[in-house]
Scaffold this active site. Structure first.
Site, PDB file in Angstrom:
ATOM      1  N   LYS A  52       0.809  -1.233   0.039  1.00 10.24           N
ATOM      2  CA  LYS A  52       0.111   0.034   0.047  1.00 10.24           C
ATOM      3  C   LYS A  52       0.840   1.191  -0.140  1.00 10.24           C
ATOM      4  O   LYS A  52       0.607   2.251  -0.462  1.00 10.24           O
ATOM      5  CB  LYS A  52      -1.073  -0.004   1.225  1.00 10.24           C
ATOM      6  CG  LYS A  52      -2.406  -0.822   0.792  1.00 10.24           C
ATOM      7  CD  LYS A  52      -2.131  -2.148   0.727  1.00 10.24           C
ATOM      8  CE  LYS A  52      -2.848  -2.888  -0.220  1.00 10.24           C
ATOM      9  NZ  LYS A  52      -2.511  -4.263  -0.260  1.00 10.24           N
ATOM     10  N   GLY A 185      -4.638 -11.360 -10.514  1.00 13.28           N
ATOM     11  CA  GLY A 185      -5.484 -11.377  -9.025  1.00 13.28           C
ATOM     12  C   GLY A 185      -4.974 -10.160  -8.345  1.00 13.28           C
ATOM     13  O   GLY A 185      -4.477  -9.095  -8.747  1.00 13.28           O
ATOM     14  N   ILE A 187      -2.622  -9.400  -6.130  1.00 12.00           N
ATOM     15  CA  ILE A 187      -1.343  -8.857  -5.922  1.00 12.00           C
ATOM     16  C   ILE A 187      -0.619  -8.563  -7.349  1.00 12.00           C
ATOM     17  O   ILE A 187      -0.312  -7.130  -7.570  1.00 12.00           O
ATOM     18  CB  ILE A 187      -0.220 -10.004  -5.463  1.00 12.00           C
ATOM     19  CG1 ILE A 187      -0.864 -10.450  -3.990  1.00 12.00           C
ATOM     20  CG2 ILE A 187       1.261  -9.506  -5.398  1.00 12.00           C
ATOM     21  CD1 ILE A 187       0.210 -11.495  -3.390  1.00 12.00           C
ATOM     22  N   LEU A 189      -2.458  -7.354  -9.799  1.00 13.95           N
ATOM     23  CA  LEU A 189      -2.890  -5.901 -10.268  1.00 13.95           C
ATOM     24  C   LEU A 189      -2.473  -4.837  -9.379  1.00 13.95           C
ATOM     25  O   LEU A 189      -2.331  -3.570  -9.831  1.00 13.95           O
ATOM     26  CB  LEU A 189      -4.516  -6.024 -10.548  1.00 13.95           C
ATOM     27  CG  LEU A 189      -4.849  -7.101 -11.460  1.00 13.95           C
ATOM     28  CD1 LEU A 189      -6.366  -7.086 -11.565  1.00 13.95           C
ATOM     29  CD2 LEU A 189      -4.383  -6.788 -12.802  1.00 13.95           C
ATOM     30  N   VAL A 269       0.678 -15.907  -8.905  1.00 18.48           N
ATOM     31  CA  VAL A 269      -0.619 -16.850  -9.313  1.00 18.48           C
ATOM     32  C   VAL A 269      -1.118 -17.543  -7.784  1.00 18.48           C
ATOM     33  O   VAL A 269      -1.707 -18.796  -7.875  1.00 18.48           O
ATOM     34  CB  VAL A 269       0.120 -18.161 -10.141  1.00 18.48           C
ATOM     35  CG1 VAL A 269       0.327 -17.377 -11.230  1.00 18.48           C
ATOM     36  CG2 VAL A 269       1.269 -18.837  -9.415  1.00 18.48           C
ATOM     37  N   MET A 316      -7.613 -15.630   2.250  1.00 28.52           N
ATOM     38  CA  MET A 316      -6.095 -15.479   2.949  1.00 28.52           C
ATOM     39  C   MET A 316      -5.950 -13.900   3.212  1.00 28.52           C
ATOM     40  O   MET A 316      -5.425 -13.172   2.217  1.00 28.52           O
ATOM     41  CB  MET A 316      -4.981 -15.856   2.274  1.00 28.52           C
ATOM     42  CG  MET A 316      -5.048 -17.417   2.155  1.00 28.52           C
ATOM     43  SD  MET A 316      -3.306 -18.020   1.705  1.00 28.52           S
ATOM     44  CE  MET A 316      -3.997 -19.427   0.317  1.00 28.52           C
ATOM     45  N   HIS A 442     -23.279  14.521   4.150  1.00 23.68           N
ATOM     46  CA  HIS A 442     -23.031  15.150   2.787  1.00 23.68           C
ATOM     47  C   HIS A 442     -21.802  16.072   2.866  1.00 23.68           C
ATOM     48  O   HIS A 442     -21.782  16.864   3.680  1.00 23.68           O
ATOM     49  CB  HIS A 442     -24.357  15.889   2.441  1.00 23.68           C
ATOM     50  CG  HIS A 442     -24.375  16.411   1.168  1.00 23.68           C
ATOM     51  ND1 HIS A 442     -24.280  15.755   0.007  1.00 23.68           N
ATOM     52  CD2 HIS A 442     -24.241  17.711   0.846  1.00 23.68           C
ATOM     53  CE1 HIS A 442     -24.228  16.679  -1.134  1.00 23.68           C
ATOM     54  NE2 HIS A 442     -24.232  17.679  -0.742  1.00 23.68           N
TER      55      HIS A 442
END
Ligand code: FAD
Ligand code: NAD
Length: 463
Positions: A52, A185, A187, A189, A269, A316, A442
């Protein structure tokens, strides 16, 4: 060799293990935890947190680049964007260090004894620990296996200099010019988008028909569009075949082959449980494929041995491991607990982000549940407009008969922060009327949740 005894021994200091040890010690249970690499485990050291950090750095750089290219609708401009990648990496590492140090501090504060070393079962109650300076034989009334998971290696693409796993991809000292990624998947992306934003030429090779195959097409469409805008080539129904001199050899579903030029090949993978070491096979526990089989209290087939986190199966995710760890600590302390969670939210930190919690419309139909759905697009959300993030939507799935909310999904910039509201709604057994009857501040993206509930009830206000 030192001999120690305790009521609870936790093997593995990842999110599952360290939360279990902290909570048990808080409850007065004499607790020892053993970690062979770094406290915080995969998540804090080579997973959630460093990925991140890289994604954030890449987002910031992409904005600078956009400004420099004169593409800012806001009239912002910048010149000569540059990145000192060594500093980026040092910043990412400093966050990891702060957090791993913090975990050790929390264990100490709670009163758990933290040992550094590799644990191996001698028998169901005894564990030997080989540390760098000291060895221990620990006898424990209860043992929690929290050994986590590791990347799956493809036999024809062994990890090395060119072929890397997620840990390698988060520790590069240079931004690769051409990066081929096997596996579209989570990781692949997340890290792939980050490197594309940092300037790499990225190709993602995915065996299935769609990227993130567990999500429906509506949720992944905005991600695919953004990948295309970033110049990422996505090859679906394509499999990696092997290493070629210039890069990665792939085979498409029609049988045609191609070599993708790449300086680095990132293989993502999936991950496999760490259930083959630590003397675990010798315990002869009941297994669920390679995962340790557990019941609704995380008990294994051997009395006094529990297992939590990635070593026990899907999903996971760090927050699942933590919730299991907390529950097991309370059980060992004498509490009456069992796994009764309604849903485990999942967030994919792509651009835009995807959040899912509970059942999708397709999953509900597969279970023969008659559902109604409501969807609200961010193109109609004022806050999204002010943040230039109109791609995506919030979708609510509810049982037709009584409007019980069964699932919530969203795709959009920053929607990860909506995951708490989604999980809370499901955990509290909210009905559409409860969501619709809650005042949402809002202007916020969370109004999309309110409006999606209203849409399911047939009277959305802002579309
Ligand atoms: P782990 O975190 O794997 O910890 C297990 C620990 O046990 C390790 O530290 C290991 O060294 C130790 N250990 C193993 N065997 C022994 C032994 N014999 N003796 C002593 N110690 C031992 N999840 C999310 O929820 N959100 C995310 O954003 C996210 N991003 C991710 C990004 C990447 C790149 C990766 C790889 C994973 C990501 N995950 C994410 C998944 C998350 O990291 C895992 O679900 C989580 O770490 C599992 O926690 P755990 O405690 O089960 O195992
Ligand atoms: P994944 O299961 O998310 O994705 C793997 C992808 O690789 C799949 O789409 C699969 O179809 C594809 N694939 C498999 N074999 C292939 C082949 N030979 N050629 C081409 N494609 C192939 O696995 P991951 O991305 O490695 O992540 C592992 C796990 O880590 C995730 O399942 C998740 O539990 C966790 N994680 C979570 C987060 C998050 O919560 N944000 C982030 C990263 C990782």
């Amino acid at each position: 060799m030192k001999n120690l005894t305790c009521k609870l021994l936790v093997i593995g200091g990842g999110p599952g293990g360290y939360v279990c040890a902290i909570r048990a010690a808080q409850l007065g249970v004499e607790t020892i935890i053993v970690e062979e690499r770094a406290y915080g485990g995969t998540c804090l050291t080579v997973g959630c947190i460093p990925s991140k950090a890289l994604i954030h750095a890449a987002d910031e750089f992409a904005r600078l680049t956009e400004f420099a290219e004169g593409k800012s609708a806001l009239g912002l401009a910048a010149s000569h964007p540059s990145i000192d990648f060594a500093r980026t990496v040092a910043w990412k590492d400093s966050i990891v260090d702060r957090l791993t140090g913090g975990v050790k501090g929390l264990l100490k504060k709670a009163g758990a004894k933290a040992i550094e070393g590799t644990a191996t079962f001698v028998d169901g109650k005894t564990v030997r620990v080989e540390g760098e300076e000291e060895s221990y034989e620990i006898e424990a009334e209860n043992v929690v296996i929290a050994t986590g998971s590791e990347p799956v290696e493809l036999p024809f693409l062994p990890f090395g200099d060119t072929v890397i796993d997620s840990t390698g991809a988060l520790a590069l000292d240079k931004i690769p010019e051409r990066l081929a990624i096997v596996g579209g998947g989570y990781i692949g992306l997340e890290i792939g988008s980050a490197y594309a934003k940092l300037g790499s030429n990225v190709t993602v090779v995915e065996a299935e028909r769609n990227i993130l195959p567990q999500y429906d097409a509506a949720l992944t469409r905005p991600v695919l569009k953004s990948l295309a805008d970033l110049g990422v080539t996505v090859m679906t129904e394509t499999r990696a075949k092997g290493l070629a001199s210039a890069g990665l050899e792939v085979e498409k579903s029609d049988g045609s082959a191609e070599v993708l030029a790449a300086e680095r090949i990132l293989v993502t993978v999936g991950r496999r449980p760490r259930s083959k070491g630590a003397g675990i096979p010798e315990l002869d526990l009941t297994m669920d494929r390679n995962f340790i089989a557990i019941d609704n209290r995380c008990r294994t087939s051997m009395r006094g041995i529990y297992a939590i986190g990635d070593v026990t199966g899907e999903p996971m995710l760090a927050h699942r491991a933590m919730a299991q760890g907390e529950m097991v600590a309370e059980i060992v302390a004498g509490g009456k607990r069992e796994w009764d969670k309604v849903a485990i939210p999942a967030v994919c930190f792509t651009d835009p982000e995807i959040v899912t919690c509970g059942l999708s419309p397709d999953e509900a139909r597969t279970r023969d549940i008659d559902v109604i759905t409501g969807q609200f697009p961010f193109t109609a959300n004022g806050r999204a407009m002010t943040m230039e993030s109109e791609a995506g939507f919030v979708r609510v799935v509810a049982r037709r008969s009584d409007h019980l909310v069964l699932g919530i999904q969203a795709v959009g910039k920053g929607v990860s922060e909506l995951s708490a509201a989604f999980a809370l709604a499901l955990e509290m057994g909210a009905r559409l009327e409860d969501v619709a009857g809650t005042i949402h501040a809002h202007p916020t993206q969370s109004e999309g949740f309110l409006e999606a509930a209203l849409a399911a009830l047939g009277h959305a206000l802002h579309i």
